[in-house]
Design an enzyme around this catalytic site. Structure first.
Site, PDB file in Angstrom:
ATOM      1  N   HIS A   1       0.813  -1.225   0.000  1.00 59.28           N
ATOM      2  CA  HIS A   1       0.000   0.000   0.000  1.00 59.28           C
ATOM      3  C   HIS A   1       0.843   1.270   0.000  1.00 59.28           C
ATOM      4  CE1 HIS A   1      -3.697   1.968  -0.109  1.00 59.28           C
ATOM      5  NE2 HIS A   1      -4.188   1.712   1.090  1.00 59.28           N
ATOM      6  N   ARG A   2       2.149   1.154   0.225  1.00 64.48           N
ATOM      7  CA  ARG A   2       3.018   2.335   0.100  1.00 64.48           C
ATOM      8  C   ARG A   2       3.105   2.782  -1.352  1.00 64.48           C
ATOM      9  NH1 ARG A   2       8.517   0.099   2.452  1.00 64.48           N
ATOM     10  NH2 ARG A   2       7.893  -1.515   0.958  1.00 64.48           N
TER      11      ARG A   2
END
Length: 459
Positions: free
Chosen positions: A430-431
Site C-alpha cells: 500500500h506504500r
C-alpha cells in the site's frame, strides 16, 4: 596427468554449507565437465553438483549424508595436463593470506590421497612441485563460484573479480562470454533479484508438510495438567521462509482485495483444447491462462510489476515479465520462475509450469530457476481454498492469489444461469499501490479471464 582437488563450492549467494545426500559417481568413473557428481541439499533446494572438469574419480572424501561447508575437500579427480605426474597446488591470486598459510596442509592431503604418490614423498616436495597450467590446476579457494580454471585465468587476466559476475552457463557456471560481457560494461545481474524462490510466501494458506527431525520429547506440568511435548529442529528451508515472511509482512504494509470472475468460457475453452494438449504431451491447467492474463494486466498497470528499493526510496518498474509460480512440495513452498512469459505462447508456458513444478517436488530445481521473478502467483485452489491473503514476495509489490472454481447460480442478462466462478485475491504494497489502482488492475484481469478469446492477442 594431474590431480584436481575439488572443494565444496558456494552454490549460490549466501549458501555456505550443504548436505551431500547422494554421490552419483564412484572411484574409477570417468566424468565430463558439467556431469552431475552428487545430489546436494542446502537451504535453497536440492541441486546437482556439477563436475568442474573432465577427468576420472580418484577418491570421494565424504560419505553420503555428510554436511559440508564451503571449502571442504569432497572429491579428487585425475585430469589430463602438464605437471609432475602426482599432484600440484595452484595458489590462486584470490587466495587470502590465511588460505595461503593453510596451503601446505592441503598439499599434504593431496599427496596422501594420490594413489600414484610414493610413500616416502614429503609434503614439502609436493608443495614445491612444478607449476601447472591454470586449466590443469586445483581449485583451492574457499568461496569460489562455479567456473572452469580456464575461465578463472581469463578473469584474472582481465583484472576482474569473478565472484562479481552472474553466471549464465549450466548450473549457474560463469563462462568466458560472461567475463567478456562484464568487462565490456554489461551486467548479468537481474535488477531487484530476489533470494531463492522458496523465500517467497508460505503463509498463504498452504498446509505444507515439511520434513523435520525430532530433537527432544519431554513433558511439562502447568496447572496440574501434564503436557507431552516433542521439540523438533526446523529445516534450514523453513527458517529462511520464516525470515522472508516476517521481513515482507513487517516491511510492506499489505492490503488484499478479493473478487471473483465468471470463467465459464475459459472452462469450455480448456476442455476443448485438452485433446490438442494431449497430442503434444502437455498438461493443460488454468495456470497458463492466468499467467498470460496477468502479464497483459501488469503491462497496462506497470506499478504492479515492480520492486521497491528502501535505500533510494525508488519504485523500480520492470520491463520484463518473469512470473513466479508457487509450488507446494514436501520440503516447503518452492516458487520456480517462468522467465519472459510475455514472449512465450500458452503451450510453452504450460510445458514450463509442468516441468518446473515436477522438478520442484523432486528437489531437482537449480537455485537460478527460483530467482528473478517480477510478480508472483500462488494457487490455493488446488488445495480446495477460495479467498486468502497471500504474502508479497518482497521486494516485489504485488502477488496474485488464485482460489478454486465453483459452479453456482449467477445472474446474467436478467436471468439466473449456472456459472463457473473463480476466486481471486490480490495482495499489494500500500506504500506504492492505492486501492483504486489495484481494483482497476483486478477488473482488467477479470475481463481477460472471462473472455479467453482476448488471449489470442497475447499469444
Amino acid at each position: 596427468m594431474g590431480l584436481y582437488v575439488f572443494h565444496f563450492p558456494e552454490l549460490g549467494e549466501g549458501l555456505h554449507e550443504g548436505r551431500i545426500e547422494k554421490w552419483l559417481v564412484k572411484p574409477g568413473d570417468e566424468v565430463k565437465e558439467d556431469d552431475a557428481l552428487a545430489e546436494v541439499e542446502n537451504d535453497k533446494a536440492m541441486v546437482e553438483l556439477p563436475s568442474p572438469v573432465d577427468g576420472k574419480v580418484v577418491d570421494i572424501k565424504v560419505p553420503d549424508g555428510t554436511t559440508v561447508v564451503v571449502g571442504d575437500l569432497i572429491i579428487t579427480l585425475e585430469v589430463a595436463g602438464e605437471g609432475n605426474g602426482d599432484a600440484a597446488v595452484l595458489q590462486d591470486e584470490k587466495t587470502s593470506g590465511v588460505q595461503q598459510a593453510g596451503l601446505e596442509s592441503v598439499a599434504q592431503h593431496v599427496a596422501q590421497a594420490s594413489p600414484s604418490a610414493p610413500a616416502t614423498e614429503s609434503p614439502a616436495h609436493t608443495q614445491h612441485a612444478a607449476p601447472v597450467k591454470a586449466d590443469d590446476a586445483i581449485r583451492s579457494v574457499a568461496h569460489d563460484v562455479l567456473a572452469t580454471p580456464g575461465v578463472r585465468k581469463f578473469a584474472r587476466e582481465q583484472h576482474v573479480d569473478i565472484s562479481q559476475i552472474h553466471g549464465t552457463g549450466a548450473h549457474g557456471k560463469v563462462t568466458k562470454e560472461d567475463v567478456a560481457t562484464f568487462v565490456q560494461g554489461g551486467d548479468h545481474v537481474v535488477v531487484g533479484e530476489q533470494v531463492a524462490a522458496h523465500e517467497m510466501q508460505s503463509s498463504d494458506g498452504h498446509n505444507t508438510q515439511v520434513p523435520i527431525t525430532t530433537q527432544v520429547t519431554s513433558s511439562t506440568a502447568v496447572g496440574g495438567l501434564v503436557t507431552i511435548e516433542e521439540r523438533v529442529a526446523l529445516p534450514g528451508i523453513r527458517k529462511i521462509i520464516a525470515q522472508a515472511m516476517a521481513k515482507s509482512k513487517y516491511t510492506a504494509p499489505h492490503v488484499t482485495i478479493m473478487d471473483e470472475v465468471d470463467v465459464t468460457e475459459l472452462v469450455k475453452l480448456r476442455q476443448e483444447i485438452k485433446s490438442l494438449a494431449q497430442e503434444r504431451e502437455i498438461k493443460i491447467t488454468y495456470l497458463p491462462f492466468i499467467v498470460k492474463a496477468l502479464v497483459a494486466t501488469v503491462r497496462k498497470y506497470p506499478e504492479l510489476n515492480a520492486s521497491f528499493e528502501e535505500e533510494t526510496q525508488e519504485l523500480v518498474l520492470k520491463r520484463s515479465y518473469h512470473i513466479g509460480i508457487a509450488t507446494d512440495t514436501d520440503r516447503g513452498l518452492m516458487v520456480p520462475v517462468i522467465g519472459d512469459a510475455d514472449r512465450k505462447n500458452m503451450w510453452t508456458i504450460a510445458k514450463s509450469i509442468d516441468d518446473l513444478a515436477s522438478r520442484a517436488r523432486t528437489g531437482k530445481l537449480m537455485p537460478n530457476e527460483m530467482k528473478g521473478s517480477t510478480i508472483s502467483i500462488t494457487n490455493i485452489g488446488s488445495a480446495g481454498g477460495m479467498f486468502f491473503t497471500p504474502i508479497i514476495n518482497y521486494p516485489e509489490v504485488a502477488i496474485l492469489g488464485v482460489g478454486r472454481i465453483t459452479e453456482r447460480p449467477i445472474m446474467k442478462n436478467g436471468e439466473v444461469v449456472g456459472g463457473q466462478m473463480m476466486a481471486l485475491s490480490l495482495s499489494f504494497d500500500h506504500r506504492i499501490i492505492d486501492g483504486a489502482l489495484a481494483q482497476h488492475a483486478m477488473n482488467e484481469l477479470k475481463n481477460l479471464l472471462a473472455n479467453p478469446q482476448l488471449f489470442l492477442l497475447e499469444v
